[in-house]
Design an enzyme around this catalytic site. Structure first.
Site, PDB file in Angstrom:
ATOM      1  N   TYR A   1      -0.937   3.849   6.659  1.00 18.70           N
ATOM      2  CA  TYR A   1       0.112   2.832   6.811  1.00 18.70           C
ATOM      3  C   TYR A   1       1.487   3.451   6.570  1.00 18.70           C
ATOM      4  CZ  TYR A   1       3.418  -0.710   5.302  1.00 18.70           C
ATOM      5  OH  TYR A   1       4.559  -1.454   5.131  1.00 18.70           O
TER       6      TYR A   1
ATOM      7  N   THR B   1       9.306   0.993   4.756  1.00 14.61           N
ATOM      8  CA  THR B   1       8.684   0.738   3.462  1.00 14.61           C
ATOM      9  C   THR B   1       8.855   1.922   2.526  1.00 14.61           C
ATOM     10  OG1 THR B   1       6.518   0.457   2.386  1.00 14.61           O
ATOM     11  CG2 THR B   1       6.522   1.559   4.493  1.00 14.61           C
TER      12      THR B   1
END
Length: 327
Positions: A141, A117
């Site tokens: 995350y 990501t």
């Protein structure tokens, strides 16, 4: 037909990649614990229910299906939840990835495409953002994904385990035939949230901050169609299987859309008004996030082929069909 194990293949990006794999002549096998994925999205191969932290279960699945490679999507992805419960993210995203890599190695599998990501970058230092952009995640995350990237680099360096890391920007859109689409519970992504407002399932769409230094004051994001992402994964897989080196790629459209432009696009795609609510900026939201996808263009021959209009129209068809089928 060559089999590919797809962890998290019942989820949004994973399911679309299974579709692309099948169309490219591979046989996907989905491994998913169905905590965020959906059984009905597994349409192009077998479903093996299991957790990536369960080494024995992974060993059994590798033995039963003999995959030649792994596409790894299984992860917890809710940024806000990662701040509240970082341990769960490190346990699942990092610990699970290491368990999976070791199971693959035990089975003689030496190729993985990893779903990462742009959240590994943190606040942008330069724009657009290329693969060498500094990585300083703003939340657990993003840090969990960065830790797996770093682990994969060491696996390549020290034991020759090959991988391709795919850093997504904003995955969006749906299969144009309406078979699968974006379905998160709870839903927090901008496009499906806006469509839910258009469908009358939410009272309004919230714009967080209209005082950014951008062309209309709202934040800018890079939206890339999920099937363009899937195409990149298949191309990267083929490259690995042909003996290619481990690499990292930023996957985005390379252009930015403001929140207000996105709202206008949803109104155009749906033909419905979108009631708005203004709110202050959210902590940790960068003003602009746009990918530099030059490396993927040069090394994979990949370029996104579906623009924002295609993204929004495909998403609208899929969400609209779900509402119609529920009636």
């Amino acid at each position: 037909m060559q089999t590919v194990l797809v962890t998290g293949g019942a989820g949004y990006v994973g399911a679309h990649c299974c579709l692309a794999l099948a169309e490219a002549g591979f046989q996907p096998v989905v491994f998913d614990n169905l905590s965020n994925g959906h059984r009905e999205h597994v349409q192009w191969g077998a479903l093996e229910v299991g957790d990536i932290r369960d080494a024995a279960r992974l060993d059994a699945v590798f033995a039963a299906h003999a995959p030649i490679a792994v596409l790894h999507f299984a992860a917890r992805i809710e940024v806000g939840e990662s701040v509240k419960n970082p341990g769960a993210f490190f346990d699942n995203n990092v610990g699970g990835a290491i368990t999976l890599i070791e199971a693959a190695r035990r089975a003689g599998v030496n190729a993985m495409v990893f779903s990462s990501t742009c959240a590994t970058f943190g606040d942008p230092v330069t724009l657009p953002m290329n693969e060498s952009h500094p990585q300083s995640p703003l939340n657990p995350y993003g840090r969990s994904k960065l830790m797996v990237e770093q682990a994969l680099a060491d696996y390549d360096r020290y034991v020759g385990f090959k991988s391709v890391v795919m850093r997504y920007f904003n995955a969006a859109g749906a299969d144009p035939k309406g078979r699968i689409g974006e379905l998160h519970e709870p839903e927090t992504h901008a496009i499906p949230v806006a469509i839910q407002v258009a469908l009358g399932q939410r009272p309004h769409f919230t714009i967080f901050g209209d005082d950014y230094d951008t062309r209309d004051g709202t934040a800018i994001r890079d939206y890339v169609h999920v099937l363009d992402l899937a195409d990149a994964h298949v191309t990267a897989l083929k490259r690995l299987l042909a003996g290619g080196s481990s690499e990292t790629f930023n996957l985005g459209a390379g252009t930015g859309t403001t929140v207000r432009e996105l709202v206008d696009g949803v109104v155009h795609a749906t033909g419905r008004p979108l009631p708005l609510q203004m709110a202050p900026r959210r902590a940790g939201d960068a003003p602009v996030l746009v990918a530099d996808n030059t490396k993927a263009r040069q090394m994979l021959g990949w370029a996104p082929s579906r623009d924002l209009n295609v993204i929004l129209s495909s998403a609208w068809r899929w969400h609209g069909s779900r509402v119609s089928s529920d009636r």
